[in-house]
Design a protein around this motif. Sequence first.
Motif: not given
Length: 271
Positions: A146-168
């Motif tokens: 899932l994190w790899r999917e999010m990384l691809v999605f963020a890179n395509k959309g030019g979305i900046s993601i902070s390091n404080d990610t978490f899982t619920v």
Amino acid sequence: MFRIGEFSKLTQVSIRMLRYYDETGLLSPAVIDECTNYRLYSAEQILALNKIIFLRDLGFNVSEIAVILNQWNNEFIINQLENKRLEIENTIKTEQDKLSKIELAKRDIYQEKIAIHCNVSIKSIPSYQVLSLRRIVPDYYSEGKLWREMLVFANKGGISISNDTFTVYYDTDYREKDVDIEICAPVAGMGKDKDGFVYRNTEPVPVMASTMVYGKFENIAGAYLAFANWLQEHNQYRMEGQSRQIVHRGPWNEKIPDNYLTEIQIPMKEI
């Protein structure tokens, strides 16, 4: 008229306090003798002094006393007394909470539970603005996909993601398969939901128990056992809501697994 020493003896208030009340403007001498420079008080001032002592003994400070003396009427005084009662009750509760925490800390130390590898702390977690992806995955190890999917999605959309990610983790029990999890990455602004990725505000958690796990991910299971022991000993708390996990240091920013740092968070309710 009474000299300050005589007034002190008659009212059972020290000269030091009388001078202090004079300096703060609460009660000045009725007269200061021009020849001797003696401070002279009148019998009528005893009533005013008694009011000051009465309010002081109830916990009012100098500025509060000055306000009350200037507006001395029954309704106003009753309101001030009620406000002071609430203030004192809150102070007592705060101090009682501190005493309880001190006793728990002492017990933890005696039982050698305060070592950093299994130390549990209580904190408040605010709401976060996140980009999230929630899925039911085969097992807990599938979270990395899932994190790899999010990384691809963020890179395509030019979305900046902070390091404080978490899982619920939404399941209330441990699952060997079909695990319901949501990965969350704090973002600066909201965007459009797409392909299962959702922008939302997470729920704040007023009472969150937290512990840090150092080293390989295999150490997490042992940390949950330490958590269980802590909960058993601190039975004023009960688990409630979805647990979270934050990998502060992991494969993406740390080459040595022994240096990984994972935080386990479990929402609590005081009972």
